[in-house]
Each structure stands twice: as structure tokens, then as C-alpha cells.
Design an enzyme around this catalytic site. Structure first.
Site, PDB file in Angstrom:
ATOM      1  N   LYS A  71      -3.548   5.138  -2.872  1.00 28.87           N
ATOM      2  CA  LYS A  71      -4.545   5.978  -2.223  1.00 28.87           C
ATOM      3  C   LYS A  71      -4.986   7.073  -3.187  1.00 28.87           C
ATOM      4  CE  LYS A  71      -4.399   4.025   1.913  1.00 28.87           C
ATOM      5  NZ  LYS A  71      -5.564   3.462   2.606  1.00 28.87           N
ATOM      6  N   GLY A  74      -4.504  -3.799   6.019  1.00 26.18           N
ATOM      7  CA  GLY A  74      -3.546  -3.428   7.049  1.00 26.18           C
ATOM      8  C   GLY A  74      -3.938  -2.144   7.755  1.00 26.18           C
ATOM      9  N   LYS A 101     -10.306  -6.685   7.944  1.00 26.53           N
ATOM     10  CA  LYS A 101      -9.317  -6.206   8.900  1.00 26.53           C
ATOM     11  C   LYS A 101      -9.720  -6.722  10.273  1.00 26.53           C
ATOM     12  CE  LYS A 101      -7.927  -2.019   6.427  1.00 26.53           C
ATOM     13  NZ  LYS A 101      -8.025  -0.539   6.376  1.00 26.53           N
ATOM     14  N   GLU A 106     -11.500   0.419  -3.685  1.00 31.35           N
ATOM     15  CA  GLU A 106     -11.853   0.121  -2.298  1.00 31.35           C
ATOM     16  C   GLU A 106     -12.552   1.313  -1.647  1.00 31.35           C
ATOM     17  OE1 GLU A 106      -9.651  -1.441   1.808  1.00 31.35           O
ATOM     18  OE2 GLU A 106      -8.460  -0.867   0.060  1.00 31.35           O
ATOM     19  N   ASP A 119      -7.646   2.910  -3.493  1.00 33.69           N
ATOM     20  CA  ASP A 119      -8.315   2.972  -2.189  1.00 33.69           C
ATOM     21  C   ASP A 119      -8.712   4.410  -1.911  1.00 33.69           C
ATOM     22  OD1 ASP A 119      -9.281   2.627   0.340  1.00 33.69           O
ATOM     23  OD2 ASP A 119      -7.344   2.206   1.271  1.00 33.69           O
ATOM     24  N   LYS A 127      -1.380  -1.074  -4.192  1.00 35.00           N
ATOM     25  CA  LYS A 127      -2.561  -0.304  -3.788  1.00 35.00           C
ATOM     26  C   LYS A 127      -2.184   1.160  -3.701  1.00 35.00           C
ATOM     27  CE  LYS A 127      -4.576  -0.315   0.490  1.00 35.00           C
ATOM     28  NZ  LYS A 127      -5.508  -0.778   1.556  1.00 35.00           N
ATOM     29  N   ASP A 139     -14.542  -1.905   2.802  1.00 37.54           N
ATOM     30  CA  ASP A 139     -13.616  -1.917   3.932  1.00 37.54           C
ATOM     31  C   ASP A 139     -14.345  -1.361   5.145  1.00 37.54           C
ATOM     32  OD1 ASP A 139     -11.625  -1.400   5.819  1.00 37.54           O
ATOM     33  OD2 ASP A 139     -10.340  -0.277   4.484  1.00 37.54           O
ATOM     34  N   SER A 197       0.852  -1.184   0.000  1.00 35.17           N
ATOM     35  CA  SER A 197       0.000   0.000   0.000  1.00 35.17           C
ATOM     36  C   SER A 197       0.887   1.232   0.000  1.00 35.17           C
ATOM     37  CB  SER A 197      -0.908   0.000   1.231  1.00 35.17           C
ATOM     38  OG  SER A 197      -1.734   1.141   1.244  1.00 35.17           O
TER      39      SER A 197
END
Length: 371
Positions: free
Chosen positions: A166, A293, A265, A216, A191, A164, A241, A138
Site C-alpha cells: 500500500k 481481496g 473483486k 493499482e 496499490d 502488494k 480496481d 497484501s
């Protein structure tokens, strides 16, 4: 056989991350968190990690609120009830609403202690089947595209199986197009951490052209209705998520068609026992899962490794190696990724020892509670 608890110890720690980690809701470099240590009358020790942040920007929970819940309610519940198996812990905690990260921290310590008492690995205790797990990476929001592309190339050279990225409004389609142009065949996901609304549907539909593995949590953290509307408009799978806090949430999201993938998670859903239930339900309904994570240190990372050995964790998770985040971790050996793979430890419990010197170095407070 009853688990004979003697005491619980809370270690309050502060660790500095190698690099700042930026998302749509903020940037973090110093992480305050805590470990829960469960000790039995024979001196066996089990460890769980609190994953709440000091600021309630991911969920409403914080480090301090977790500590209050554990001290005032969760430890007294375990003091007043005999426990034979860790699966009994979450139902006992069910009389208290929410506070899933607090519940997961102490339940994780009980699971580790149980596995050590049984002489089996935590992965085996959970019913895991894999001897190694695939992992992705990530990457937080970077100052420039060039810096982002360099980071991606470096992590791909290390063998990570998935990238991944952001995203947030103003830092999304153009950035992803540049990344896809540079890495046409790399599994990439985006994400959003709830940064968008249905008013952004035109922009979100443009992501369908980029062959993303998933997007996500694009919409509100509590929402499954609008996500169902959005998923009908997108070819790209939506992964939920923040919307999934329980098996019940997962059931309703799947029934509504709110997502095609679920991120589990452990802290967000209240612990390992509930994680297993969500995993099993998703497997039956053909919904792949992966392990997200929370910028964990070594203990939380070890728990993530163990849960990912279950068979329906078919997508690479966020459980990168210790050195990705920490100059020094609190376990030994540290979690190591080789060619995008972590080998699952087989020794009893989480499979890693606590580095007592590191624990002492990073700890600023220690609290003990007799049972």
C-alpha cells in the site's frame, strides 16, 4: 428446475483480525460483516458473504446500507420470481441502481446453494479449469521500513507468489526503492487506493525505474479519463480496481486505454455472474485479470478461490490463507496456502463447511426471512 427457496438467514458477525490493516484511507482491525444463508425446502444451505465495510471509505456502501437493501428489496425480488439458475439473479437485481456488494452477497449464497443442489463444486459451476491457484499477499502500511522488510521476507519464506504494498503520498517512492533494493527479483506491485492526482505524475513516473508488476488505482476511484492520460506516460502497467463496477466500465476503460490489467473483486462488480462476464471480455481483449481481496472471512475467501479458477486469472490474487487475517475462521477446514498455492476444493458448493461453533461465537445478531 426451479430453485425452491424456503428462507434466507442473515448472520451479523464481528471478528478481530490478527493485525491491524492500514491503507491510504484508514486502518481496520475489528471487522463487522454478515453472511447470507440461502436455504431450500430440502434443507440445503448456500452461503454468501457481505464485503462492505462499516464506513463508506472503499465505496459508498456500508454494512448497514447493504442489510437494508437486502431486506427491503433483494429478498422480495427473489420471493416474487422463480429462479432456475444463479445467472438469472443479477439481471433481476438490475432494476435497482448500484448496491453491488449487497447484490453480490445474496447472489453468492444462491450460487453456493445451486452448486450443492447439482452436486458439483462452485468452481465447476462457474466454468473454472484450474485445480490450484497462485496467490500473493497484501501488506498494509507499516510503521518502519525495517518492519516492512521483515514482513515481506516472512511472506516470501511462506512461498507467496507476489507482494502488494500500500502506498500514499509521502509513503511511496523511497519506500519502494528500499524494498526493491532488498528484494531485486520479487514480483512487487503498489496499490494507491486513489491517493494521487495527475499533479503527481512526476513522482508516479519514477515508479518506472522499479520494475513493478503494476500500480493499482493511482487516481480517483470513479475515473477512467485521467488514468488513460497517465497510462500513456508510464511504462508500468496501471491496474484498475475501484473504477470498475461492471462489464460496461471494463469495456470503456479498455477502449480508452486506461489500464493494462484489471482487478476483479466479486463484491465490487455485483457478484459472480458479472465477474465471469468481465473475465471473458478481458480475455478476448488480451487484458489479464486477478482477484482482489476485501479482507474476507472464510466464505468470501472460498468464493474468491472458485472464481480464480477461470483461465484468464493469470496473476496471483489477494486470496491469502485464513490464518493471515484470522486467529479462527468461520469455515473448516480453513483456507490454507502451501508454497504460494491454494488447492481448489472439489466437494459440492464452496468446498468448505461452516464452523457452527465459530459462527455462534462471532455472531451478534441473526435475522430470518421466509420466502
Amino acid at each position: 428446475m426451479v430453485i425452491p427457496f424456503k428462507k434466507f438467514i442473515i448472520h451479523r458477525l464481528n471478528m478481530r483480525m490478527v493485525d491491524p490493516f492500514a491503507t491510504s484511507f484508514g486502518t481496520m482491525q475489528d471487522k463487522e460483516f454478515f453472511l447470507v444463508e440461502a436455504v431450500d425446502i430440502n434443507g440445503n444451505r448456500g452461503f454468501g458473504e457481505g464485503v462492505a465495510f462499516p464506513i463508506p471509505w472503499y465505496t459508498e456502501e456500508t454494512v448497514k446500507s447493504n442489510l437494508n437493501i437486502i431486506e427491503d428489496f433483494l429478498i422480495p425480488i427473489l420471493r416474487d420470481n422463480e429462479i432456475q439458475h444463479p445467472n438469472e439473479v443479477f439481471p433481476l437485481f438490475g432494476r435497482l441502481r448500484g448496491n453491488n456488494m449487497a447484490k453480490a452477497a445474496i447472489e453468492g449464497a444462491v450460487w453456493d446453494l445451486f452448486a450443492k443442489r447439482e452436486g458439483i463444486s462452485l468452481a465447476q459451476a462457474l466454468g473454472g479449469e484450474k485445480t490450484e491457484i497462485d496467490v500473493g499477499i497484501s501488506i498494509g502500511i507499516q510503521p518502519t521500513i525495517d518492519e516492512l522488510l521483515k514482513k515481506i521476507a516472512g511472506f516470501l519464506d511462506q512461498g507467496y507468489k507476489r507482494i502488494k504494498l500500500k502506498i500514499k503520498p509521502g509513503h511511496d517512492v523511497d519506500m519502494l526503492r528500499e524494498v526493491r533494493k532488498a528484494f531485486p527479483d520479487t514480483p512487487i506491485m503498489a496499490d494507491a487506493n486513489s491517493a494521487y492526482t495527475l499533479d503527481d505524475i512526476h513522482m508516479l513516473k519514477q515508479l518506472d525505474d522499479l520494475n513493478l508488476l503494476m500500480i493499482e488505482q493511482p487516481l480517483q476511484h470513479y475515473d477512467i479519463i485521467d488514468h488513460a492520460k497517465l497510462q500513456k506516460e508510464l511504462h508500468t502497467p496501471i491496474c484498475l480496481d475501484e473504477s470498475i463496477h461492471s462489464l460496461y466500465d471494463a469495456e470503456k476503460a479498455i477502449e480508452l486505454g486506461s489500464c493494462k490489467i484489471i482487478n476483479i473483486k466479486v463484491g465490487r462488480v455485483g457478484g459472480l455472474s458479472e465477474s465471469i462476464k468481465i473475465h471473458d471480455y478481458c480475455k478476448v481483449h488480451g487484458i489479464p485479470v486477478w482477484c482482489g481481496g476485501m479482507l474476507e472471512a472464510g466464505v468470501g475467501r472460498a468464493h474468491n478461490v472458485a472464481i480464480t479458477t477461470l483461465s484468464n486469472f493469470v496473476l496471483p490474487g489477494d486470496t491469502a490463507g485464513s490464518s493471515r487475517y484470522w486467529e479462527k475462521d468461520i469455515i473448516k477446514p480453513e483456507v490454507v496456502v502451501e508454497n504460494g498455492v491454494i488447492k481448489v476444493p472439489t466437494s459440492p458448493g464452496i468446498g468448505y463447511e461452516i464452523d457452527e461453533a465459530a459462527l455462534e461465537e462471532f455472531r451478534f445478531k441473526k435475522l430470518e426471512y421466509e420466502v
